[in-house]
Design a protein around this motif. Structure first.
Motif, mmCIF file in Angstrom:
data_model
loop_
_atom_site.group_PDB
_atom_site.id
_atom_site.type_symbol
_atom_site.label_atom_id
_atom_site.label_comp_id
_atom_site.label_asym_id
_atom_site.label_seq_id
_atom_site.Cartn_x
_atom_site.Cartn_y
_atom_site.Cartn_z
ATOM 1 N N ASN A 1 0.808 -1.225 0.000
ATOM 2 C CA ASN A 1 0.000 0.000 0.000
ATOM 3 C C ASN A 1 0.838 1.271 0.000
ATOM 4 O OD1 ASN A 1 0.980 -0.533 2.540
ATOM 5 N ND2 ASN A 1 -0.825 0.195 3.635
ATOM 6 N N ARG B 1 -3.713 -10.086 -3.264
ATOM 7 C CA ARG B 1 -3.667 -8.724 -2.743
ATOM 8 C C ARG B 1 -5.012 -8.054 -2.924
ATOM 9 N NH1 ARG B 1 1.117 -8.979 -5.897
ATOM 10 N NH2 ARG B 1 3.051 -8.874 -4.667
ATOM 11 N N ASP B 2 -5.212 -7.000 -2.193
ATOM 12 C CA ASP B 2 -6.400 -6.173 -2.381
ATOM 13 C C ASP B 2 -6.346 -5.582 -3.790
ATOM 14 O OD1 ASP B 2 -8.398 -4.272 -2.416
ATOM 15 O OD2 ASP B 2 -8.020 -3.580 -0.378
ATOM 16 N N SER C 1 -4.961 -2.141 -4.056
ATOM 17 C CA SER C 1 -3.632 -1.856 -3.523
ATOM 18 C C SER C 1 -2.753 -1.235 -4.591
ATOM 19 C CB SER C 1 -2.990 -3.129 -2.974
ATOM 20 O OG SER C 1 -2.691 -4.025 -4.031
#
Length: 446
Positions: free
Chosen positions: A65, A177-178, A181
């Motif tokens: 992030n 992952r998000d 991100s």
């Protein structure tokens, strides 16, 4: 630079005694304190001062992030402002330019995230690694890297995408992952056309109010699409790049659609080819239309054994000598690639995580920009600038002037002697300084 902990992923991570801002500062300083890498951090003086082991550095680099692109822009905008207010910048005869080019980042690990085969134009074969697309800002004395992106090549063989077998691709590192991100957004650029990324980078430079008059690129980027992009931009700047002597058709003033070679033959017949003693080259100029846009072509050749080259620009008022001088500034991006790989270990990251790869290149870029700013202050600043005009030429030669001297004094002689292409020779010289010394010796004996 006012970079806070929140800009670097948060105030503090669990089970870590140092804040992200402290870790960022430590990693920036490591090469300057003779610490070869993270594995040597535990034995360094920094570890005794701040504590912690190498794991805290690895985990910081692997964060998803952190907006590294925004951090680089904030750093480089400050540095460009500090340069643009100087007297030597205001009095310079060279314009401020943006320069874009790509380079190989060779790797040895097959387990790295997204890793694959890329075609190296230097080695003329496929190698394992990433492609780095970088954009620099330069005023002829100092160059700063303002943005970059990592790319891969899908390849043309079904079942062997990126030059790897299905088993090799499956064994590569991957993690969930998000989707929002920062790393996922950077991964989305991985297979995007480098031309499209270049246009986005230029738009970002305009948005950040970076001063520049020309965009300098090599023949891989010059095309109708990029010319249209320059003309459509609300900021007034010009494209100046090397164009291929290929099958692209240009509409002449007479209305005929001709290739570059046909235009050259026409100029030869009309005796429009001239010779420059200063640059020791033959050249000719032609105003044509590419697509629906007016452009100016400069065809030039150095030496009898060299092929004709062509420069293309959207600046219809510029003359050949000036265009040739400005285009020589493009070699500063090659200087960045060479220095960053040799001194700052640009291609040395062996982490499997794509986040770490982005973080490593970002750290190298920030170090390079800071060093370039310090070098500008140390080498080119005089006391109050009082003696700059009186003793012009006493100051250390700028990067562009050094490259220009090499081109005019050494490469022209050696290229003729060895009957090889001048651009290829210049690239080899920049990549290896030992070759430069050898070329200088050859020129002296000649």
């Amino acid at each position: 630079m006012r970079i806070s902990d929140n800009d670097l992923g948060g105030v503090k991570r669990t089970n870590c005694q140092l804040t992200n801002r402290q870790l960022f500062q430590i990693i920036i300083l490591l090469p300057f304190l003779a610490v070869p890498g993270f594995s040597h951090y535990a034995e360094s003086s920094l570890s005794r001062m701040f504590g912690g082991k190498k794991d805290i550095l690895y985990s910081f680099m692997a964060q998803d992030n952190v907006d590294w692109r925004n951090i680089i822009w904030r750093v480089v905008c400050k540095l460009i402002i500090s340069v643009s207010i100087r007297e030597d910048y205001k009095k310079s005869h060279l314009p401020a330019v943006l320069i874009s080019d790509d380079s190989d980042l060779p790797k040895t690990g097959m387990r790295m995230e997204g890793i694959g085969k890329i075609f190296s134009h230097v080695l003329q074969r496929c190698i394992l690694g990433y492609k780095l697309l970088a954009m620099c800002w330069s005023d002829g004395r100092t160059q700063f890297v303002v943005d970059f992106s990592l790319h891969g090549e899908k390849g043309k063989v079904d079942g062997k995408e990126q030059g790897l077998t299905a088993r090799q691709r499956d064994k590569r590192f991957a993690r969930k992952r998000d989707k929002d991100s920062r790393t996922e957004k950077r991964k989305a650029e991985y297979f995007v056309s480098k031309l499209e990324r270049l246009k986005i980078m230029v738009k970002e430079a305009i948005r950040h109010h970076i001063p520049f008059e020309y965009l300098l690129v090599d023949s891989w980027f010059v095309c109708t699409d990029l010319v249209d992009f320059v003309y459509r931009s609300h900021k007034k700047f010009h494209l100046l790049g090397m164009a291929k002597m290929g099958n692209t058709k240009y509409k002449s003033e007479s209305g005929d659609e001709l290739t570059a070679k046909a235009i050259l033959n026409s100029l030869k017949k009309s005796k429009s080819v001239r010779y420059s003693r200063r640059h020791r080259c033959h050249y000719a100029t032609a105003d044509v239309t590419l697509g629906c846009r007016k452009v100016r072509l400069f065809l030039c050749r150095r030496g009898k054994n060299e092929n004709w080259k062509m420069l293309l620009t959207t600046d219809l008022s510029i003359e050949f000598m000036r265009a040739y001088e400005i285009y020589a500034m493009r070699w500063s991006v090659e200087v960045f690639f060479a220095d960053a790989k040799r001194v700052l270990d640009l291609a040395g990251c062996s982490a499997r995580d794509f986040s770490s790869q982005i973080a490593h290149v970002s750290m190298v870029v920030i170090r390079y920009d800071i060093l370039a700013s310090v070098k500008r202050s140390d080498d080119y600043e005089t006391i109050g600038g009082l003696f700059a005009d009186m003793y012009e030429g006493v100051h250390e030669l700028t990067v562009v002037e050094k490259i220009w001297a090499i081109i005019t004094e050494v490469i022209a002689v050696v290229a003729v002697m060895l009957t090889i292409d001048e651009d290829e020779l210049t690239a080899q010289i920049i990549q290896d300084n030992r070759r430069l010394k050898a070329m200088q010796l050859i020129a002296q004996t000649a």
